[in-house]
Design an enzyme around this catalytic site. Structure first.
Site, short mmCIF file in Angstrom:
data_model
loop_
_atom_site.label_atom_id
_atom_site.label_comp_id
_atom_site.label_asym_id
_atom_site.label_seq_id
_atom_site.Cartn_x
_atom_site.Cartn_y
_atom_site.Cartn_z
N LEU A 79 59.02 -33.25 -14.58
CA LEU A 79 57.89 -32.26 -14.74
C LEU A 79 57.74 -32.19 -16.08
O LEU A 79 58.52 -32.47 -16.99
CB LEU A 79 58.37 -31.03 -14.20
N ASP A 80 56.58 -31.95 -16.49
CA ASP A 80 55.90 -31.72 -17.92
C ASP A 80 56.78 -30.56 -18.31
O ASP A 80 57.27 -29.48 -17.81
CB ASP A 80 54.59 -31.38 -17.90
N ARG A 81 56.85 -30.37 -19.62
CA ARG A 81 57.72 -29.30 -20.15
C ARG A 81 57.03 -27.94 -19.99
O ARG A 81 57.76 -27.14 -19.59
CB ARG A 81 57.36 -29.18 -21.86
N THR B 59 55.61 -27.19 -16.95
CA THR B 59 55.43 -27.08 -15.48
C THR B 59 56.83 -26.63 -15.30
O THR B 59 57.74 -27.04 -15.55
CB THR B 59 55.15 -28.65 -14.89
N ARG C 186 46.99 -32.72 -13.98
CA ARG C 186 46.43 -32.02 -14.99
C ARG C 186 45.06 -32.82 -15.12
O ARG C 186 43.82 -32.47 -15.74
CB ARG C 186 47.02 -32.02 -16.02
#
Length: 299
Positions: A135-137, A139, A244
Site C-alpha cells: 500500500l502507498d504510504r 493508504t 489514484r
C-alpha cells in the site's frame, strides 16, 4: 523459527511421490530444492525419506523446516499497527495512514517493517519482513505479512495468479452517471519522476480497475465540502498508484490526494483504504476473509 507441517495422505494423493505431493500443495521449486539438500527435513511415518518416496493412503508426511534468517537492516521501532489475524504462517495487519511499508531514503525508522521488527524482537523471535500486498504510504488498511519463506512463496504465487481478492474503499470527487464500471487504461512512470505515474497508451503496462458507487454526497449535505462518491473497488492488476491514477484520469480524483488531485479538499490524506482481503491460507488452504472498515470523515 521451526515450522513442522503434517499431512495425512488420502486416496487423492496415493501413488504420488513426495515431490509431486509438495508441488500439488504449491510448494515452489526453490523451496523443494532446499528440502532436498537439508537432512531430516522430510519424514514419512516418522522415517527420514527422500523426495522420490511413493506415498500411500494413511501415510503421515512431515515437513520439518527451520529458518533463522533476520532482516538485519530493519531497525526495531515501537510503532502503532493493529494485528487483525496471526498464526504460525501469516499475519494480517491494519496499516495506519502516513506509514510507509518498507524502509527507504528518509524513511528508515517510521515504517510498518520497523514496527513489525519491534513486535518480533519483543517476542524474541527471528524476523524477516515479507509483505505480500503493498500500500502507498497514505493508504490505510489490510496487508498480508508472511512469517516464513514457504508461506511467502505460496502467497506470492497467489498474487501472481490473481488468487488474492483485494477490495478498496475510495472517496472520489464528483458524481457518476453509471454506478458501476471498469477502467482499462495502461499506466507508466512519468518521465523524469521517481514517484508519479500516468496513463500512457504507448509505454504503459495493462491496468484494470473495477468500481461500484455505494454512496453519494451532494451539495450542502456533503460532509466533505464538495460533491463526491464513495466507491468499492477491486483490481485485476496491481500497478503503482493504479487507483489514484485511473480515477484522476477520468476526472474523479481521490479526495485528499495531493499528487493527483489539483484541489485535494479538506481531507488530510488521500481517501483510500484497503477494505477486504480474501484468500486461501497458504498452508491449510482454509478460505480466509478479513474486513477493515473506515469512516473517511475522521481522517
Amino acid at each position: 523459527m521451526q515450522r513442522i507441517l503434517n499431512y495425512n495422505i488420502s486416496s487423492d494423493n496415493s501413488g504420488q511421490t513426495v515431490i509431486a505431493f509438495l508441488r500439488s500443495h504449491y510448494y515452489p521449486s526453490k523451496f523443494i530444492t532446499l528440502l532436498k539438500h537439508t537432512d531430516g527435513s522430510v519424514c514419512v511415518n516418522g522415517v527420514f525419506s527422500k523426495l522420490n518416496t511413493l506415498l500411500k493412503v494413511g501415510d503421515a508426511l512431515t515437513i520439518n523446516y527451520v529458518e533463522d534468517d533476520e532482516s538485519e537492516n530493519i531497525v526495531p521501532v515501537p510503532l502503532p499497527f493493529d494485528i487483525v489475524y496471526e498464526d504460525e504462517d501469516i499475519m494480517v495487519v491494519n496499516k495506519p495512514s502516513d506509514m510507509p511499508v518498507h524502509p527507504a531514503i528518509n524513511n528508515f525508522e517510521n515504517t510498518l517493517a520497523n514496527g513489525i521488527a519491534y513486535y518480533f524482537m519483543e517476542k524474541n523471535e527471528h524476523f524477516v519482513f515479507r509483505c505480500i500486498n503493498r500500500l502507498d504510504r497514505n493508504t490505510s488498511g489490510l496487508l498480508i505479512v508472511a512469517k516464513h519463506r514457504l508461506s511467502a512463496a505460496i502467497l506470492s504465487g497467489y498474487m501472481k495468479n490473481r488468487m488474492i481478492h483485494r477490495e478498496y474503499l475510495a472517496l472520489v470527487s464528483g458524481i457518476f452517471t453509471e454506478k458501476t464500471g471498469t477502467i482499462d487504461l495502461p499506466i507508466a512512470r512519468v518521465d523524469e519522476s521517481i514517484i508519479e505515474r500516468c496513463v500512457d497508451f504507448e509505454h504503459g503496462l495493462k491496468a484494470v480497475t473495477h468500481y461500484e458507487v455505494i454512496s453519494e454526497y451532494i451539495g450542502e449535505s456533503s460532509p466533505y465540502g464538495e460533491d463526491c462518491s464513495l466507491l468499492k473497488i477491486h483490481l485485476d492488476t496491481g500497478r503503482t498508484h493504479q487507483i489514484r491514477v485511473h480515477f484522476s484520469h477520468i476526472g474523479h480524483p481521490l479526495l485528499g490526494d495531493s499528487l493527483y488531485n489539483k484541489e485535494p479538499g479538506i481531507l488530510k490524506r488521500q481517501a483510500l483504504h484497503s477494505h477486504v482481503l480474501e484468500f486461501n491460507h497458504p498452508i491449510s488452504f482454509t478460505p480466509l476473509r478479513f474486513v477493515s472498515d473506515i469512516d473517511f470523515t475522521n481522517i
